[in-house]
Design a protein around this motif. Structure first.
Motif, short mmCIF file in Angstrom:
data_model
loop_
_atom_site.label_atom_id
_atom_site.label_comp_id
_atom_site.label_asym_id
_atom_site.label_seq_id
_atom_site.Cartn_x
_atom_site.Cartn_y
_atom_site.Cartn_z
N THR A 1 -2.95 -4.22 8.68
CA THR A 1 -1.82 -4.79 7.95
C THR A 1 -0.53 -4.51 8.70
OG1 THR A 1 -1.75 -2.79 6.58
CG2 THR A 1 -2.98 -4.65 5.72
N GLY A 2 0.62 -4.73 8.04
CA GLY A 2 1.92 -4.56 8.69
C GLY A 2 2.99 -4.21 7.69
N PRO A 3 4.27 -4.20 8.11
CA PRO A 3 5.35 -3.79 7.22
C PRO A 3 5.45 -4.60 5.93
CG PRO A 3 6.11 -3.87 9.48
CD PRO A 3 4.74 -4.47 9.47
N GLY A 4 4.97 -5.86 5.96
CA GLY A 4 5.04 -6.66 4.74
C GLY A 4 4.04 -6.22 3.69
N VAL A 5 3.05 -5.42 4.08
CA VAL A 5 2.01 -4.98 3.15
C VAL A 5 2.12 -3.49 2.86
CG1 VAL A 5 -0.49 -4.70 2.83
CG2 VAL A 5 0.42 -6.81 3.81
N LEU A 6 2.50 -2.69 3.85
CA LEU A 6 2.62 -1.25 3.65
C LEU A 6 3.97 -0.91 3.05
CD1 LEU A 6 1.10 -0.08 7.06
CD2 LEU A 6 -0.07 -0.54 4.89
N GLU A 7 4.01 0.18 2.30
CA GLU A 7 5.23 0.61 1.62
C GLU A 7 6.15 1.31 2.62
OE1 GLU A 7 7.84 0.48 -1.21
OE2 GLU A 7 5.81 -0.15 -1.70
N VAL A 8 6.84 0.50 3.43
CA VAL A 8 7.76 1.03 4.44
C VAL A 8 9.11 0.34 4.28
CG1 VAL A 8 5.89 1.53 6.05
CG2 VAL A 8 7.08 -0.66 6.20
N LEU B 1 -5.26 0.81 -3.39
CA LEU B 1 -5.97 -0.01 -2.41
C LEU B 1 -6.50 -1.29 -3.02
CD1 LEU B 1 -8.28 1.11 0.39
CD2 LEU B 1 -9.27 -0.36 -1.35
N ALA B 2 -7.04 -1.25 -4.24
CA ALA B 2 -7.60 -2.45 -4.86
C ALA B 2 -6.52 -3.51 -5.05
CB ALA B 2 -8.24 -2.08 -6.20
N ASP B 3 -5.33 -3.10 -5.45
CA ASP B 3 -4.22 -4.05 -5.63
C ASP B 3 -3.86 -4.71 -4.31
OD1 ASP B 3 -1.92 -5.37 -6.66
OD2 ASP B 3 -0.66 -3.66 -6.14
N LEU C 1 0.82 -1.19 0.00
CA LEU C 1 0.00 0.00 0.00
C LEU C 1 0.86 1.26 0.00
CD1 LEU C 1 -3.03 0.78 0.13
CD2 LEU C 1 -2.74 1.02 2.60
N LEU C 2 0.53 2.19 -0.88
CA LEU C 2 1.23 3.47 -0.95
C LEU C 2 0.62 4.44 0.06
CD1 LEU C 2 1.44 3.80 -4.85
CD2 LEU C 2 3.19 2.91 -3.28
#
Length: 395
Positions: free
Chosen positions: A318-325, A242-244, A235-236
């Motif tokens: 979610t977490g770091p594996g999903v968010l763009e961090v 969001l759909a992706d 997620l950006l």
């Protein structure tokens, strides 16, 4: 303001489930943000809890406080100074006057807590005539200085650093570049052979781990209404993809997705049986609400408040594996806490959505899965809620 020459998980891994965080060891965390001289702030000390809300009238510095936190996170991650501060003059206090050498700058810092106890980091940045770090101090409880840097020769692009050794020599001195945070560079410079060196390394690691894994988030509904290409599934910050991300997360953890759907149901109008991501013939994917009666609503038809609520709820689940961090890959996920920085957290949300989002945030932050620092225009709906730290800012 005259800056003094001397100032005192792997991204590919799946996100941790929020249902299994309660018994994990205490993670390093930022407990105070200091804005000694930054933008509209002077001598500001902002306490930070697991869930913190900055509030105050327009112009009081809510956005700039979040920007300072994000900047410290970038410096802690080793990002060069020009990338962290692309417009450094905007960070200089408005009425700051240059010194005889025409220097102006700003000062920020934070305190982290964790296995090493309270550790302070203070940084002085010169914004003009040249952008550079001119002073840094890392210190432990009781004022013990673990690392100190100072600009000695303005003609050189480096600072003189001294760090605690407690061996045959009490300190070690060496030059460091003036465009990077010295604390983030210490693991490459300190051998860790003496108790003092190991103390310095542990304090630096606590600081870096506490600062890293920051996700600055401000959903932009206007960009969330159209189908998007399938991509990384991360997620950006504007949540436009969001759909992706839904396409990925719905398949990864059915239990977490069911909890997310429950949260969406509480904040969106009409019945919600599921939240889907549907691939289209052109290779894009669109987000849909399954109404449970055979009707599917394109999320592009939702109101701005509904879209912002949906995106923020997804972030909290979610977490770091999903968010763009950029998490600390060499440190186990169990020892890291993701910090979400959310400007205009309450923008466009109705009272029900605000209440549900705060309830969800308090629950997730209490588990240790996430920390949240948000800026809100009105905090009356959050006052008195358990687990919420409210920081009132004044212009």
């Amino acid at each position: 303001m005259t800056v003094p020459p001397a100032l005192l998980p792997d991204a590919s891994s799946p996100p941790a489930s929020p249902d299994h965080d309660a018994d994990l060891p205490e993670r390093p965390r930022v407990t105070e943000l200091r804005l000694s001289a930054f933008a509209a702030h002077r001598h500001a000390r902002l306490p930070l809890g697991p869930l913190t809300l900055f509030t105050g009238p327009s112009g009081c510095g809510k956005t700039s406080a979040l920007r300072a936190y994000e900047a410290l996170a970038g410096l802690g991650g080793g990002i060069p100074l020009p990338e962290v501060f692309p417009d450094p003059l905007a960070c200089v206090p408005e009425r700051a006057r240059p010194d005889a050498q025409r220097r102006r700058g700003f000062r920020i810092g934070c305190t982290t807590d964790g296995p090493e106890g309270p550790i302070r980091l203070d940084v002085a940045v010169q914004a003009e005539p040249a952008l550079r770090i001119v002073g840094e101090r890392l210190s432990a409880a009781g004022g013990q200085v673990l690392l100190e840097t100072a600009l000695r020769d303005p003609s050189r692009r480096q600072v003189q650093a001294a760090w605690h050794t407690a061996g045959q020599s009490p300190v070690t001195r060496a030059p460091l570049p003036d465009d990077r945070l010295g604390t983030a560079l210490l693991p490459l410079r300190v051998a860790g052979k003496t108790d003092g060196q190991r103390r310095v390394l542990a304090a630096a690691e606590q600081t870096v781990v506490a600062l890293r894994s920051v996700f600055a988030c401000e959903p932009r509904p206007g960009r969330m209404r159209v189908p998007v290409p399938l991509g990384s599934g991360r997620l950006l910050g504007g949540c436009e993809n969001l759909a992706d991300v839904l396409w990925r997360t719905r398949a990864e953890c059915a239990k977490r997705h069911a909890q997310f759907v429950t949260a969406v149901r509480a904040g969106c109008a009409g019945p919600v049986a599921d939240v889907l991501a549907e691939p289209l013939a052109d290779g894009t994917v669109q987000a849909l609400l399954d109404r449970g009666d055979g009707t599917r609503t394109d999320c592009g038809r939702l109101g701005d408040g509904e879209l912002r609520y949906l995106a923020l709820a997804l972030v909290l689940f979610t977490g770091p594996g999903v968010l763009e961090v950029d998490p600390v890959g060499e440190v186990p996920v169990a020892m890291q806490a993701l910090t979400v920085l959310a400007d205009h957290l309450d923008r466009g949300l109705d009272p029900r959505q605000r209440t549900e989002l705060l309830r969800l945030a308090a629950r997730m932050c209490d588990r240790g899965h996430i920390r949240l620092v948000g800026a809100v225009s009105d905090v009356s709906w959050a006052v008195g809620v358990d687990g919420v730290t409210v920081v009132h800012l004044k212009p």
